[in-house]
Design an enzyme around this catalytic site. Structure first.
Site, PDB file in Angstrom:
ATOM      1  N   MET A 135      25.201  -1.334  31.050  1.00 26.31           N
ATOM      2  CA  MET A 135      26.333   0.130  30.376  1.00 26.31           C
ATOM      3  C   MET A 135      27.525  -0.418  29.621  1.00 26.31           C
ATOM      4  O   MET A 135      28.894   0.667  30.659  1.00 26.31           O
ATOM      5  CB  MET A 135      25.821   1.223  31.148  1.00 26.31           C
ATOM      6  CG  MET A 135      23.894   0.858  31.590  1.00 26.31           C
ATOM      7  SD  MET A 135      23.190   1.336  30.379  1.00 26.31           S
ATOM      8  CE  MET A 135      23.687   3.229  29.936  1.00 26.31           C
ATOM      9  N   ARG A 136      27.852  -1.389  29.648  1.00 29.81           N
ATOM     10  CA  ARG A 136      29.080  -1.671  29.184  1.00 29.81           C
ATOM     11  C   ARG A 136      29.215  -2.231  27.070  1.00 29.81           C
ATOM     12  O   ARG A 136      28.621  -2.994  27.132  1.00 29.81           O
ATOM     13  CB  ARG A 136      29.919  -2.440  30.270  1.00 29.81           C
ATOM     14  CG  ARG A 136      29.839  -2.483  30.916  1.00 29.81           C
ATOM     15  CD  ARG A 136      31.108  -1.503  31.795  1.00 29.81           C
ATOM     16  NE  ARG A 136      31.648  -1.593  32.788  1.00 29.81           N
ATOM     17  CZ  ARG A 136      32.139  -0.238  33.011  1.00 29.81           C
ATOM     18  NH1 ARG A 136      32.985   0.118  32.469  1.00 29.81           N
ATOM     19  NH2 ARG A 136      32.858   0.301  35.325  1.00 29.81           N
ATOM     20  N   ASN A 157      20.087  -6.088  22.947  1.00 33.82           N
ATOM     21  CA  ASN A 157      20.243  -5.373  23.440  1.00 33.82           C
ATOM     22  C   ASN A 157      19.107  -4.619  22.830  1.00 33.82           C
ATOM     23  O   ASN A 157      18.332  -4.895  21.789  1.00 33.82           O
ATOM     24  CB  ASN A 157      21.288  -4.033  22.702  1.00 33.82           C
ATOM     25  CG  ASN A 157      22.249  -2.992  23.857  1.00 33.82           C
ATOM     26  OD1 ASN A 157      21.608  -3.044  24.737  1.00 33.82           O
ATOM     27  ND2 ASN A 157      21.954  -2.193  23.391  1.00 33.82           N
ATOM     28  N   HIS A 159      17.592  -0.373  23.414  1.00 34.19           N
ATOM     29  CA  HIS A 159      18.523   0.614  23.306  1.00 34.19           C
ATOM     30  C   HIS A 159      16.988   2.074  23.956  1.00 34.19           C
ATOM     31  O   HIS A 159      16.028   2.213  22.955  1.00 34.19           O
ATOM     32  CB  HIS A 159      19.273   1.924  22.487  1.00 34.19           C
ATOM     33  CG  HIS A 159      19.576   2.291  22.708  1.00 34.19           C
ATOM     34  ND1 HIS A 159      21.295   2.443  23.648  1.00 34.19           N
ATOM     35  CD2 HIS A 159      19.825   3.736  21.385  1.00 34.19           C
ATOM     36  CE1 HIS A 159      20.891   4.231  22.942  1.00 34.19           C
ATOM     37  NE2 HIS A 159      20.520   4.894  22.598  1.00 34.19           N
TER      38      HIS A 159
HETATM   39  C1  GAR Z   1      16.842   0.924  30.362  1.00 35.59           C
HETATM   40  O1  GAR Z   1      16.072   2.448  29.795  1.00 35.59           O
HETATM   41  C2  GAR Z   1      17.613   0.773  28.460  1.00 35.59           C
HETATM   42  O2  GAR Z   1      17.252   1.519  27.612  1.00 35.59           O
HETATM   43  C3  GAR Z   1      18.773   1.508  28.977  1.00 35.59           C
HETATM   44  O3  GAR Z   1      19.102   1.431  30.403  1.00 35.59           O
HETATM   45  C4  GAR Z   1      17.745   1.555  30.598  1.00 35.59           C
HETATM   46  C5  GAR Z   1      17.634   0.435  32.174  1.00 35.59           C
HETATM   47  O4  GAR Z   1      17.126  -0.014  32.485  1.00 35.59           O
HETATM   48  N1  GAR Z   1      20.211   1.168  28.179  1.00 35.59           N
HETATM   49  C6  GAR Z   1      21.242   1.907  27.958  1.00 35.59           C
HETATM   50  O5  GAR Z   1      20.834   2.698  28.187  1.00 35.59           O
HETATM   51  C7  GAR Z   1      21.424   0.749  26.513  1.00 35.59           C
HETATM   52  N2  GAR Z   1      23.445   1.281  26.331  1.00 35.59           N
HETATM   53  P1  GAR Z   1      16.680  -1.178  33.528  1.00 35.59           P
HETATM   54  O6  GAR Z   1      18.220  -1.876  34.690  1.00 35.59           O
HETATM   55  O7  GAR Z   1      15.232  -0.830  34.568  1.00 35.59           O
HETATM   56  O8  GAR Z   1      16.177  -2.273  32.155  1.00 35.59           O
END
Ligand code: GAR
Length: 264
Positions: A135-136, A157, A159
């Site tokens: 998340m960076r 990535n 998203h």
């Molecule tokens: C996932 O939904 C991913 O798409 C999102 O964080 C979650 C991580 O879940 N990523 C973002 O929002 C990136 N900006 P996880 O840690 O269980 O894989």
């Protein structure tokens, strides 16, 4: 690519995507192996998933690095090869409308964290870096030190939205609150903007009247766990190329964009 690719991962949270990728490697659905897992957050529970698999895992505590920089900016040790003008000119996270001090604080503090993150990654050579719930936002300082071959990006990535809609921190939440009838997830390469890089794959699901933010997140994550390994395998099989396409919009208008082409 001959043999297995070496995959590094960065996470911030629970690491369910990381788990799906590790399992796909174990099941040979991805011709690859995970060589390290890094996190910006010491509390990220996903780190445990790496440790259980004996994958080297480390933390680069962004929060404390940023706090330290805010408290005593004069004491900050900037990377020797950090050129603020160059990074500012390349980045697409801040526009002219934004407060310049905000952009400056962000780019300098992140470059300090990123230089240390690169140092931590250094013992583990990799072919592909996957952001799995990291998340960076990465700055050009970091991106250019990973993407060293022109037109061959190697930071992916996932998203939680159908980009280019709902870039940012809460893709499923934004999709839900907008009243969308379809949601989804996107795997893309990282470029200098926020969630703007070339799209590799997408999956969509229907949003029904009875859905809640929780059921939407659940539906989305299930698709993420399929989509991410599939996209990584496309990379491992050497089937992805990034090409610059020019589109003619008529009336003398043209637009150019780098897009992903997948070899069939
Ligand atoms: C996932 O939904 C991913 O798409 C999102 O964080 C979650 C991580 O879940 N990523 C973002 O929002 C990136 N900006 P996880 O840690 O269980 O894989």
């Amino acid at each position: 690519m001959v043999g297995k690719i070496r995959i590094g991962a960065l996470i911030s949270g629970s690491g369910t995507n990381l788990q799906a990728i590790i399992e796909a490697c174990d099941d040979e659905k991805i011709e690859g192996r995970m060589v390290f897992v890094g996190s910006d957050d010491p509390e990220a529970s996903g780190l445990q998933r790496a440790r259980e698999k004996n994958i080297p895992a480390f933390v680069m505590d962004y929060k404390s690095i940023i706090r330290e920089f805010r408290r005593e900016p004069a004491k900050a040790v900037l990377p020797d090869d950090f050129d603020f003008k160059e990074i500012f000119a390349k980045q697409a996270l801040f526009s002219d409308q934004d407060d310049p001090a905000k952009g400056q604080f962000f780019l300098i503090s992140r470059a300090i964290a990123e230089a240390r993150l690169l140092d931590a990654m250094q013992p583990y050579p990799f072919d592909l870096l996957v952001l799995a719930g990291f998340m960076r936002n990465l700055t050009p300082y970091f991106i250019d030190r990973v993407n060293t071959v022109p037109n061959q990006p190697r930071i992916m990535n996932i998203h939680p939205a159908l980009l280019p809609a709902f870039a940012g921190l809460d893709g499923y939440g934004d999709t839900f609150r907008y009243g969308c009838k379809v949601g989804g997830c996107t795997v893309h390469f990282i470029d200098y903007g926020e969630d703007t890089g070339p799209i590799i794959g997408q999956r969509a699901f229907e949003i029904r009247p009875e859905d809640t933010i929780d059921t939407i997140r659940e539906k989305g994550l299930k698709l993420e766990w399929e989509l991410y390994p599939e996209c990584i395998q496309l990379f491992a099989a050497g089937r992805i190329s990034v090409v610059r396409r020019n589109f003619d919009l008529g009336k003398g208008k043209k637009v150019a964009r780098r897009i992903v082409v997948i070899e069939q």
